[in-house]
Design a protein around this motif. Structure first.
Motif, PDB file in Angstrom:
ATOM      1  N   VAL A   1     -91.175   9.439 -45.676  1.00  0.00           N
ATOM      2  CA  VAL A   1     -92.295   8.813 -44.975  1.00  0.00           C
ATOM      3  C   VAL A   1     -91.707   7.691 -44.129  1.00  0.00           C
ATOM      4  O   VAL A   1     -91.063   6.774 -44.664  1.00  0.00           O
ATOM      5  N   GLU A   2     -91.893   7.769 -42.836  1.00  0.00           N
ATOM      6  CA  GLU A   2     -91.287   6.779 -41.940  1.00  0.00           C
ATOM      7  C   GLU A   2     -92.068   6.747 -40.636  1.00  0.00           C
ATOM      8  O   GLU A   2     -92.432   7.791 -40.096  1.00  0.00           O
ATOM      9  N   HIS A   3     -92.323   5.525 -40.123  1.00  0.00           N
ATOM     10  CA  HIS A   3     -93.110   5.397 -38.899  1.00  0.00           C
ATOM     11  C   HIS A   3     -92.274   5.552 -37.634  1.00  0.00           C
ATOM     12  O   HIS A   3     -92.831   5.716 -36.549  1.00  0.00           O
ATOM     13  N   ASN A   4     -90.951   5.478 -37.766  1.00  0.00           N
ATOM     14  CA  ASN A   4     -90.089   5.682 -36.602  1.00  0.00           C
ATOM     15  C   ASN A   4     -89.973   7.178 -36.358  1.00  0.00           C
ATOM     16  O   ASN A   4     -89.205   7.883 -37.004  1.00  0.00           O
ATOM     17  N   MET A   5     -90.765   7.672 -35.406  1.00  0.00           N
ATOM     18  CA  MET A   5     -90.843   9.114 -35.187  1.00  0.00           C
ATOM     19  C   MET A   5     -89.537   9.711 -34.684  1.00  0.00           C
ATOM     20  O   MET A   5     -89.216  10.859 -34.980  1.00  0.00           O
ATOM     21  N   ASP A   6     -88.769   8.943 -33.922  1.00  0.00           N
ATOM     22  CA  ASP A   6     -87.481   9.462 -33.467  1.00  0.00           C
ATOM     23  C   ASP A   6     -86.580   9.764 -34.665  1.00  0.00           C
ATOM     24  O   ASP A   6     -85.893  10.798 -34.701  1.00  0.00           O
ATOM     25  N   VAL A   7     -86.578   8.872 -35.644  1.00  0.00           N
ATOM     26  CA  VAL A   7     -85.765   9.063 -36.840  1.00  0.00           C
ATOM     27  C   VAL A   7     -86.292  10.235 -37.664  1.00  0.00           C
ATOM     28  O   VAL A   7     -85.529  11.068 -38.159  1.00  0.00           O
ATOM     29  N   VAL A   8     -87.608  10.315 -37.819  1.00  0.00           N
ATOM     30  CA  VAL A   8     -88.205  11.412 -38.585  1.00  0.00           C
ATOM     31  C   VAL A   8     -87.841  12.752 -37.969  1.00  0.00           C
ATOM     32  O   VAL A   8     -87.420  13.689 -38.667  1.00  0.00           O
ATOM     33  N   MET A   9     -87.994  12.876 -36.668  1.00  0.00           N
ATOM     34  CA  MET A   9     -87.706  14.142 -36.002  1.00  0.00           C
ATOM     35  C   MET A   9     -86.215  14.473 -36.042  1.00  0.00           C
ATOM     36  O   MET A   9     -85.825  15.637 -36.096  1.00  0.00           O
ATOM     37  N   ARG A  10     -85.389  13.450 -36.050  1.00  0.00           N
ATOM     38  CA  ARG A  10     -83.939  13.658 -36.094  1.00  0.00           C
ATOM     39  C   ARG A  10     -83.476  14.122 -37.478  1.00  0.00           C
ATOM     40  O   ARG A  10     -82.625  15.007 -37.592  1.00  0.00           O
ATOM     41  N   LEU A  11     -84.043  13.545 -38.524  1.00  0.00           N
ATOM     42  CA  LEU A  11     -83.560  13.816 -39.877  1.00  0.00           C
ATOM     43  C   LEU A  11     -84.223  15.021 -40.539  1.00  0.00           C
ATOM     44  O   LEU A  11     -83.631  15.658 -41.404  1.00  0.00           O
ATOM     45  N   SER A  12     -85.446  15.329 -40.139  1.00  0.00           N
ATOM     46  CA  SER A  12     -86.237  16.324 -40.868  1.00  0.00           C
ATOM     47  C   SER A  12     -85.984  17.738 -40.369  1.00  0.00           C
ATOM     48  O   SER A  12     -85.923  17.990 -39.161  1.00  0.00           O
ATOM     49  N   ARG A  13     -85.885  18.655 -41.301  1.00  0.00           N
ATOM     50  CA  ARG A  13     -85.851  20.076 -40.960  1.00  0.00           C
ATOM     51  C   ARG A  13     -87.273  20.618 -40.853  1.00  0.00           C
ATOM     52  O   ARG A  13     -87.512  21.634 -40.210  1.00  0.00           O
ATOM     53  N   HIS A  14     -88.188  19.943 -41.544  1.00  0.00           N
ATOM     54  CA  HIS A  14     -89.560  20.418 -41.630  1.00  0.00           C
ATOM     55  C   HIS A  14     -90.480  19.205 -41.579  1.00  0.00           C
ATOM     56  O   HIS A  14     -90.167  18.172 -42.170  1.00  0.00           O
ATOM     57  N   ILE A  15     -91.592  19.324 -40.879  1.00  0.00           N
ATOM     58  CA  ILE A  15     -92.556  18.231 -40.775  1.00  0.00           C
ATOM     59  C   ILE A  15     -93.864  18.650 -41.442  1.00  0.00           C
ATOM     60  O   ILE A  15     -94.367  19.756 -41.203  1.00  0.00           O
ATOM     61  N   VAL A  16     -94.391  17.758 -42.283  1.00  0.00           N
ATOM     62  CA  VAL A  16     -95.684  17.975 -42.939  1.00  0.00           C
ATOM     63  C   VAL A  16     -96.631  16.900 -42.420  1.00  0.00           C
ATOM     64  O   VAL A  16     -96.346  15.702 -42.530  1.00  0.00           O
ATOM     65  N   VAL A  17     -97.743  17.328 -41.840  1.00  0.00           N
ATOM     66  CA  VAL A  17     -98.694  16.393 -41.234  1.00  0.00           C
ATOM     67  C   VAL A  17     -99.905  16.239 -42.153  1.00  0.00           C
ATOM     68  O   VAL A  17    -100.507  17.231 -42.568  1.00  0.00           O
ATOM     69  N   MET A  18    -100.236  14.982 -42.462  1.00  0.00           N
ATOM     70  CA  MET A  18    -101.379  14.701 -43.321  1.00  0.00           C
ATOM     71  C   MET A  18    -102.434  13.904 -42.568  1.00  0.00           C
ATOM     72  O   MET A  18    -102.121  13.094 -41.690  1.00  0.00           O
ATOM     73  N   SER A  19    -103.680  14.132 -42.938  1.00  0.00           N
ATOM     74  CA  SER A  19    -104.798  13.365 -42.398  1.00  0.00           C
ATOM     75  C   SER A  19    -105.938  13.414 -43.406  1.00  0.00           C
ATOM     76  O   SER A  19    -106.247  14.489 -43.947  1.00  0.00           O
ATOM     77  N   ASN A  20    -106.517  12.264 -43.708  1.00  0.00           N
ATOM     78  CA  ASN A  20    -107.634  12.177 -44.648  1.00  0.00           C
ATOM     79  C   ASN A  20    -107.318  12.848 -45.986  1.00  0.00           C
ATOM     80  O   ASN A  20    -108.166  13.525 -46.576  1.00  0.00           O
ATOM     81  N   GLY A  21    -106.094  12.657 -46.459  1.00  0.00           N
ATOM     82  CA  GLY A  21    -105.722  13.156 -47.773  1.00  0.00           C
ATOM     83  C   GLY A  21    -105.412  14.631 -47.847  1.00  0.00           C
ATOM     84  O   GLY A  21    -105.229  15.172 -48.936  1.00  0.00           O
ATOM     85  N   ARG A  22    -105.296  15.290 -46.698  1.00  0.00           N
ATOM     86  CA  ARG A  22    -105.015  16.725 -46.684  1.00  0.00           C
ATOM     87  C   ARG A  22    -103.812  17.035 -45.810  1.00  0.00           C
ATOM     88  O   ARG A  22    -103.501  16.282 -44.883  1.00  0.00           O
ATOM     89  N   VAL A  23    -103.152  18.141 -46.104  1.00  0.00           N
ATOM     90  CA  VAL A  23    -102.117  18.668 -45.220  1.00  0.00           C
ATOM     91  C   VAL A  23    -102.815  19.481 -44.145  1.00  0.00           C
ATOM     92  O   VAL A  23    -103.484  20.473 -44.436  1.00  0.00           O
ATOM     93  N   ILE A  24    -102.669  19.053 -42.894  1.00  0.00           N
ATOM     94  CA  ILE A  24    -103.384  19.738 -41.802  1.00  0.00           C
ATOM     95  C   ILE A  24    -102.460  20.618 -40.964  1.00  0.00           C
ATOM     96  O   ILE A  24    -102.934  21.465 -40.203  1.00  0.00           O
TER      97      ILE A  24
END
Length: 255
Positions: free
Chosen positions: A204-227
């Motif tokens: 969990v990280e707010h720096n999106m450049d870092v998240v996109m660089r490090l992650s092989r897979h992205i999970v998006v959540m909103s209102n307590g759900r995986v969307i």
């Protein structure tokens, strides 16, 4: 295949009074994957990490770790199952030295915390692992420095070192770059990248450049759900994600 699943969430729900923080989350995190958890504030990302680490025992649904149901296990038992957790605010002993912080983590990681008259003998056995972690985190020159006097970036490095001392197979990282100075971000990112090798990581990280660089897979959540979930490029181009997470209207995205 089930044997490839490091963590499985089955209908996980958490309610704080009238707030539904997690709403029936179903998701499988596979071994060796680096998963970036993104979403707006209040999406449920940190709550999910707390559930997985055993810090929110009062939840619905179940958690399975490498085939073992850990739903009712306390945090220390989950740590023995191979789950390591870092926090938004550093969790170190600020009045102890860097070396002493790592020594305590090493002792606990080996399932014991010894009295002072036995600890030195046992610590000699742990010294190679501690020295290796000092080198790995770039803290060898600061081994005798009181942790609370370190820069925030180095405190973050120490916290990650403490988390890694028990050699967890699953790493839950909650905003590891929070408070890190701009000039320290690149070094901290390299450290996280190295720590992720061979592990299942939820980031969990707010720096999106870092998240996109490090992650092989992205999970998006909103209102307590995986969307949504997918590869970083797929998530960047997903109109629903951009609408929910970035605040763009879907017709603007399509234009």
């Amino acid at each position: 295949m089930n044997g490839d699943i490091a963590l499985r969430c089955v209908g996980v729900g958490v309610r704080f009074g009238a707030l539904q923080a997690l709403d029936g989350v179903h998701y499988d995190f596979h071994r060796g994957g680096v998963y970036g958890l993104i979403g707006p504030n209040g999406a449920g990302k940190t709550t999910l990490l707390n559930v997985l680490a055993g810090r929110l025992p009062h939840h619905s649904g179940s958690i399975v770790c490498e085939g073992v149901d850990i739903t009712r296990m306390p945090p220390h038992a989950r740590a023995r199952c191979g789950i390591g957790r870092s926090f938004q605010i550093t969790k170190i002993f600020p009045d102890l030295t860097v070396l002493e912080n790592l020594r305590i983590a090493a002792q606990i990681g080996h399932g014991r915390f010894l009295p002072f008259w036995l600890a030195p003998r046992y610590d000699r056995r742990l010294a190679p692992a501690i020295d290796a972690m000092l080198e790995r985190t770039g803290l060898h020159a600061h081994r005798d420095t009181v942790a609370g006097t370190l820069s925030y970036g180095l405190q973050r490095a120490l916290e990650l070192g403490v988390t890694l001392m028990p050699d967890p197979r699953i790493l839950l990282l909650d905003e590891p770059l929070a408070g890190v100075g701009h000039h320290e971000i690149e070094g901290a990112t390299h450290l996280i990248e190295a720590a992720s090798a061979g592990r299942t990581v939820l980031l969990v990280e707010h720096n999106m450049d870092v998240v996109m660089r490090l992650s092989r897979h992205i999970v998006v959540m909103s209102n307590g759900r995986v969307i949504a979930d997918g590869l970083p490029g797929e998530i960047r181009a997903n109109p629903l994600v951009r609408s929910v997470y970035l605040g763009e209207e879907e017709d603007e995205v399509a234009a």
